[in-house]
Enzyme design. Structure first.
Site, PDB file in Angstrom:
ATOM      1  N   HIS A 435      45.061  33.190  38.847  1.00 42.10           N
ATOM      2  CA  HIS A 435      45.123  34.154  37.744  1.00 42.10           C
ATOM      3  C   HIS A 435      44.360  33.685  36.508  1.00 42.10           C
ATOM      4  O   HIS A 435      44.200  34.444  35.549  1.00 42.10           O
ATOM      5  CB  HIS A 435      46.580  34.427  37.383  1.00 42.10           C
ATOM      6  CG  HIS A 435      46.843  35.857  37.042  1.00 42.10           C
ATOM      7  ND1 HIS A 435      45.863  36.718  36.590  1.00 42.10           N
ATOM      8  CD2 HIS A 435      47.985  36.605  37.089  1.00 42.10           C
ATOM      9  CE1 HIS A 435      46.373  37.906  36.364  1.00 42.10           C
ATOM     10  NE2 HIS A 435      47.662  37.878  36.666  1.00 42.10           N
ATOM     11  N   ASP A 439      41.656  38.717  38.054  1.00 38.16           N
ATOM     12  CA  ASP A 439      42.685  39.648  37.586  1.00 38.16           C
ATOM     13  C   ASP A 439      43.104  40.564  38.735  1.00 38.16           C
ATOM     14  O   ASP A 439      42.483  40.576  39.807  1.00 38.16           O
ATOM     15  CB  ASP A 439      42.202  40.457  36.377  1.00 38.16           C
ATOM     16  CG  ASP A 439      40.934  41.253  36.669  1.00 38.16           C
ATOM     17  OD1 ASP A 439      40.798  41.782  37.802  1.00 38.16           O
ATOM     18  OD2 ASP A 439      40.078  41.343  35.772  1.00 38.16           O
TER      19      ASP A 439
END
Length: 465
Positions: A435, A439
Site C-alpha cells: 500500500h 492503491d
C-alpha cells in the site's frame, strides 16, 4: 465400674478388657486413653496444604449436604485454586452436621470445611484434618496421591499399600474371630472389606449375600506411564536450508503494509480451451496446466499497469520499474516452500511458459534449483487451489509490490446473459499489494485486465508471441 466406662469411653475399656488385664481405678487413671473423640463425636474436617504455595481455594461444588451420611473416600466437594481443580474426599464415616463454606466462598488452608458426627467405633486422628496419616493403630496407613489438575492438588486417601482397607468396626469383628482380612474377598467401594464380607467368610451368612460395589465391576483402564519431563515428548529440528531462508524472507515481507483485493472469475471458456489443447501439448511432450495461462495473462496485464512490475527501494525511497516480466511461482517441495520465477514471460508463448514451469517443478522436487532461478522476480503467483483453498491473504515477496493467490475452480450455478441458470466454472483470486506503492484502484484495474484475458482466452491471439 459403670461410672468408669461412662467417663473413659466404652470402646477403650473393651480394648483394655481384651488385653486380659484387671481393671482398677488406678489402672484407668494411668492408662493413656484418647478419650476426647469419644466424649465429643463431632469432628472438623480441615483443608490440608495443597502445595505450590497455595494458601486459599474457592469452593466450586458440594457433593454432600448437611444431614447426609457418608463413607470413607466418598467425594465431599470440589475446590479450585489458581492452578488446579481438586476433589476432596472423606476420611471419616458418619453424618455431616455442618458445612462451613458455601459455593464460591474462599477456604483457607487449615480452616474447617465441614463438621462430622462420627460413629462411636470410628477413630479420629488428633489433627482432625484431611491429611494422609492416622495416629490410631487400627486405622490402616493410607496411600497418598495427588488429585487431578496438572500436578497440583491435595492428598487424598486411596487404596492402601500392603494393608487391607476396612473400618475399625470390621477389624474388631475380624480380630474377635481371628480372621486374616487379607484372605477375605472385598466387595466394598475401591476394594474395602465390609462386615458382610467377613460374615460370608465365616459362613455366618450365605455366600453371595453381599453384592460387589459398582467400582469393582468396572474394567480398570491400564494406567499410562507418567511423564515427568515433557521434553521427553518433544523433537527438536534445527531450521536450516530452504526453511531458514523462508524464515528470513517472511520476516521481511511482513514489514510491508499489505492490503487485499479479491474477485471471482468465470473460467468456463478457459477450461474448454485447455481441454482442447491438452492432447496437442502432450504430443509435444509438454504437460499443459492452467498456470501458464495465469502467468501469460499477468504479463499482458503488466504492460497496461507497469507499476505492479516494479520493486520498491525503501532505503532511497524510489521505485525501480522492470521492463522484463519474471513471474515468480510459489511451489511446495520436499525442502519446503520455494518461489522460483519464469524468466522473460513477455517474450514467450504459453507452451514455452509451460515448459519452463514444468522444468522448475521437476528441479524443485529434486532440490536442484539454482540461485538464478530465484533472482530478479517481479510479480508472484500462488496456486492454492491445488490443495482445495479458495480465498486467502498471500504475503508479498519483498522487494516485489504485489502477489496473487489463485483459488480452486468450482462448478457453480450462475446466470447467463439471457437470465438462465447455467453451470459455470468459477475461480477466485486474492491479491495482496504494497500500500506504500499501489492503491486500490490500480490493483482492481490490473485484476480486471487479468480477469478479462482468462474469461475470454481467445484474446491471447491478438498479441501472441
Amino acid at each position: 465400674m459403670a461410672g468408669l466406662i461412662q467417663r473413659h469411653g466404652s470402646v477403650l475399656v473393651r480394648r483394655f478388657l481384651a488385653s486380659g488385664k484387671r481393671i482398677t481405678r488406678n489402672s484407668l487413671a494411668t492408662a493413656r486413653f484418647h478419650t476426647s473423640t469419644q466424649l465429643d463425636k463431632r469432628v472438623s474436617f480441615n483443608l490440608s496444604d495443597i502445595g505450590e504455595g497455595i494458601r486459599e481455594v474457592t469452593v466450586k461444588e458440594w457433593f454432600v449436604s448437611e444431614g447426609d451420611t457418608v463413607e470413607q473416600f466418598d467425594n465431599l466437594c470440589e475446590v479450585q485454586s489458581d492452578k488446579a481443580s481438586v476433589t476432596i474426599t472423606s476420611r471419616y464415616e458418619g453424618k455431616i452436621v455442618k458445612l462451613h463454606k458455601q459455593v464460591d466462598q474462599i477456604a483457607m488452608v487449615g480452616s474447617p470445611l465441614l463438621d462430622f458426627d462420627v460413629d462411636d467405633e470410628e477413630q479420629v486422628s488428633d489433627d482432625n484434618s484431611n491429611s494422609s496419616s492416622d495416629t490410631d493403630e487400627d486405622v490402616p496407613a493410607q496411600a497418598v496421591a495427588v488429585a487431578a489438575g496438572g500436578g497440583h492438588g491435595v492428598k487424598v486417601a486411596l487404596t492402601p499399600c500392603g494393608k487391607v482397607l476396612a473400618t475399625p468396626a470390621v477389624r474388631r469383628i475380624a480380630m474377635e474371630h481371628k480372621v486374616d482380612l487379607h484372605r477375605v474377598k472385598p466387595t466394598g467401594r475401591s476394594g474395602r472389606v465390609l462386615k458382610g464380607d467377613v460374615l460370608e467368610y465365616l459362613n455366618m451368612i450365605p455366600e453371595g449375600t453381599v453384592k460387589p460395589h459398582p467400582t469393582l465391576l468396572r474394567t480398570q483402564p491400564t494406567a499410562s506411564p507418567e511423564v515427568t519431563d515433557l521434553r521427553q515428548l518433544e523433537t527438536i529440528v534445527p531450521i536450516k536450508g530452504v526453511a531458514k531462508i523462508m524464515v528470513k524472507s517472511m520476516t521481511e515481507c511482513l514489514k510491508i503494509p499489505h492490503f487485499a483485493y479479491s474477485d471471482e472469475l468465470d473460467v468456463s471458456k478457459l477450461v474448454s480451451l485447455r481441454e482442447d489443447l491438452k492432447a496437442e501439448a502432450q504430443a509435444q511432450g509438454i504437460k499443459l496446466t492452467y498456470m501458464p495461462f495465469f502467468v501469460k495473462a499477468a504479463s499482458n496485464a503488466l504492460k497496461q499497469f507497469p507499476i505492479l512490475n516494479s520493486t520498491f527501494d525503501e532505503a532511497n525511497e524510489r521505485l525501480i520499474y522492470k521492463s522484463y516480466h519474471n513471474i515468480s511461482i510459489a511451489m511446495h517441495t520436499p525442502q519446503g516452500l520455494v518461489v522460483p520465477n519464469v524468466k522473460n514471460v513477455e517474450r514467450k508463448s504459453i507452451l514455452e511458459i509451460a515448459t519452463d514451469i514444468n522444468s522448475l517443478q521437476e528441479r524443485g522436487s529434486k532440490g536442484s534449483l539454482t540461485p538464478n532461478d530465484f533472482a530478479n522476480g517481479t510479480l508472484s503467483l500462488s496456486n492454492i487451489g491445488m490443495v482445495g483453498g479458495t480465498y486467502t491473504h498471500p504475503c508479498i515477496l519483498a522487494p516485489q509490490v504485489a502477489i496473487g493467490a489463485i483459488g480452486q475452480t468450482r462448478l457453480l450455478p450462475r446466470f447467463n446473459a439471457s437470465g438462465q441458470v447455467i453451470a459455470a466454472h468459477i475461480m477466485v483470486v486474492s491479491w495482496s499489494a504494497d500500500h506504500r506503492v499501489i492503491d486500490g484502484v490500480t490493483m482492481a484495474s490490473f485484476s480486471n485486465a487479468w480477469k478479462k484475458l482468462l474469461e475470454k482466452p481467445q484474446l491471447f491471439l491478438l498479441d501472441a508471441k
